[in-house]
Design an enzyme around this catalytic site. Structure first.
Site, PDB file in Angstrom:
ATOM      1  N   ASN A  10     -14.920  15.928  36.173  1.00 50.99           N
ATOM      2  CA  ASN A  10     -13.663  16.611  36.977  1.00 50.99           C
ATOM      3  C   ASN A  10     -13.606  16.436  38.319  1.00 50.99           C
ATOM      4  O   ASN A  10     -14.794  17.367  38.810  1.00 50.99           O
ATOM      5  CB  ASN A  10     -13.586  18.076  36.470  1.00 50.99           C
ATOM      6  N   HIS A 102      -8.641  25.453  33.114  1.00 52.48           N
ATOM      7  CA  HIS A 102      -9.926  25.502  33.627  1.00 52.48           C
ATOM      8  C   HIS A 102      -9.956  26.867  34.586  1.00 52.48           C
ATOM      9  O   HIS A 102      -9.005  27.465  34.947  1.00 52.48           O
ATOM     10  CB  HIS A 102      -9.755  24.214  34.883  1.00 52.48           C
ATOM     11  N   GLU A 104     -10.950  27.460  37.379  1.00 52.00           N
ATOM     12  CA  GLU A 104     -10.318  27.351  38.899  1.00 52.00           C
ATOM     13  C   GLU A 104      -8.677  27.868  38.667  1.00 52.00           C
ATOM     14  O   GLU A 104      -8.300  28.347  39.336  1.00 52.00           O
ATOM     15  CB  GLU A 104     -10.482  26.386  39.536  1.00 52.00           C
ATOM     16  N   GLU A 176     -17.161  26.616  29.745  1.00 53.59           N
ATOM     17  CA  GLU A 176     -17.751  26.405  31.267  1.00 53.59           C
ATOM     18  C   GLU A 176     -17.777  27.801  31.511  1.00 53.59           C
ATOM     19  O   GLU A 176     -16.646  28.612  31.804  1.00 53.59           O
ATOM     20  CB  GLU A 176     -16.549  25.623  32.046  1.00 53.59           C
ATOM     21  N   GLY A 182     -20.234  25.165  39.906  1.00 51.03           N
ATOM     22  CA  GLY A 182     -20.517  24.993  41.203  1.00 51.03           C
ATOM     23  C   GLY A 182     -21.593  25.813  42.122  1.00 51.03           C
ATOM     24  O   GLY A 182     -21.547  25.881  43.223  1.00 51.03           O
ATOM     25  N   SER A 222     -22.686  23.042  36.507  1.00 49.99           N
ATOM     26  CA  SER A 222     -24.018  22.692  37.210  1.00 49.99           C
ATOM     27  C   SER A 222     -24.502  21.595  36.367  1.00 49.99           C
ATOM     28  O   SER A 222     -25.799  21.745  36.432  1.00 49.99           O
ATOM     29  CB  SER A 222     -24.652  24.048  37.679  1.00 49.99           C
TER      30      SER A 222
HETATM   31  P1  13P Z   1     -19.766  21.668  38.710  1.00 48.06           P
HETATM   32  O1  13P Z   1     -20.515  20.556  37.495  1.00 48.06           O
HETATM   33  O2  13P Z   1     -19.584  21.170  39.830  1.00 48.06           O
HETATM   34  O3  13P Z   1     -20.715  22.978  38.313  1.00 48.06           O
HETATM   35  O4  13P Z   1     -18.242  22.016  37.934  1.00 48.06           O
HETATM   36  C1  13P Z   1     -17.951  22.255  36.759  1.00 48.06           C
HETATM   37  C2  13P Z   1     -16.735  22.064  36.250  1.00 48.06           C
HETATM   38  O5  13P Z   1     -16.015  23.111  36.820  1.00 48.06           O
HETATM   39  C3  13P Z   1     -16.202  20.958  35.538  1.00 48.06           C
HETATM   40  O6  13P Z   1     -14.769  21.152  35.056  1.00 48.06           O
END
Ligand code: 13P
Length: 260
Positions: A10, A102, A104, A176, A182, A222
């Site tokens: 992603n 997602h 976010e 997730e 992140g 991560s």
């Molecule tokens: P990271 O791998 O940067 O932690 O992000 C995960 C993510 O949100 C994938 O959709």
């Protein structure tokens, strides 16, 4: 028998057209020099929507076995929804998959369970395969609510209409945990495996054991090449959804190879 593997990057709001095509060039050279992607492994990238057309053209011309997905869609096929992505247009551009729910989108853009379920349903009706993301915040985890949150997010999509499940060959879900995205703080492979097993149990209860068994449940948060194998070794983790580490072709290739 092992289920199929699903490895997806992603890219979030990163990379323009030239960087995206450069990535594909480097990634396809790595595949040519190493092993080609086996049929039992699906590799997908979710770039920014503006990159889908040039990337799809590039993928076709290089004959690389990578699927493209769109990061966000609206449930209406067209209309006055400034800034949103239409599913039929995403399909025409070359998207085969769509991220739905997602964290976010849920937390920064305030998408609630009703929006997520409307988008999921629209993906099925309009012909793109949805990848549903679920996961708890740090506060919810600390309060012991991880399973409650996952159950609420999964049920919001599937429980009010069992027909949604019957129509699908398989279901794609990514677990997730929000606190792991992140941050460099990843769930332990065991905890992630247990949450993926819990999601499969929920799917089994809602749509039957056979659909649950065909469904692919991934972990995201991560993930890097230094820990990807530990997750893929877990029986209940079929794949990975990778953010930051998927931006680098060498790193993404190393992770993809762990799934072979
Ligand atoms: P990271 O791998 O940067 O932690 O992000 C995960 C993510 O949100 C994938 O959709």
């Amino acid at each position: 028998m092992r289920r199929e593997r699903f490895i997806a990057g992603n890219w979030k709001m990163n990379k323009g057209v030239s960087e995206s095509l450069e990535f594909l060039d480097k990634f396809s050279v790595l595949l040519e020099q190493g092993e080609d992607i086996p049929d039992a492994v699906s590799v997908a990238i979710f770039p920014q929507a503006v990159n889908i057309v040039p990337m799809a053209d590039h993928i076709r011309s290089r004959g690389v076995n990578i699927l493209l997905g769109i990061q966000n869609v609206h449930w209406k096929p067209s209309g006055a929804f400034t800034g949103e992505n239409s599913i039929p247009c995403a399909i025409e551009a070359g998207a085969k998959l769509a991220l739905v729910g997602h964290s976010e989108r849920r937390h920064i853009f305030r998408e609630d369970d009703l929006w997520v379920s409307s988008k999921y349903l629209a993906c099925l009706e309009q012909g793109v395969e949805p990848l549903l993301c679920v996961g708890e915040t740090e506060e919810e985890r600390n309060r012991g609510l991880t399973e409650d949150v996952i159950e609420r997010q999964v049920s919001a999509v599937f429980s009010h209409d069992p027909g949604i499940m019957a129509e699908q060959e398989r279901i794609l879900i990514a677990y997730e945990p929000v606190w792991a995205i992140g941050t460099g703080l990843n769930a332990t492979p065991r905890d992630a495996g247990e949450c993926c097993a819990f999601i499969r149990e929920l799917l089994s209860g809602l749509g039957g054991p056979s659909l649950a068994d065909r469904s692919l449940i991934s972990y995201g948060g991560s993930v890097k090449s230094s820990n990807s194998e530990d997750y893929l070794e877990q029986e209940e983790i079929d794949g990975l959804l990778i953010g930051g580490a998927s931006l680098d072709p060498d790193e993404f290739y190393r992770i993809v190879c762990d799934a072979f």
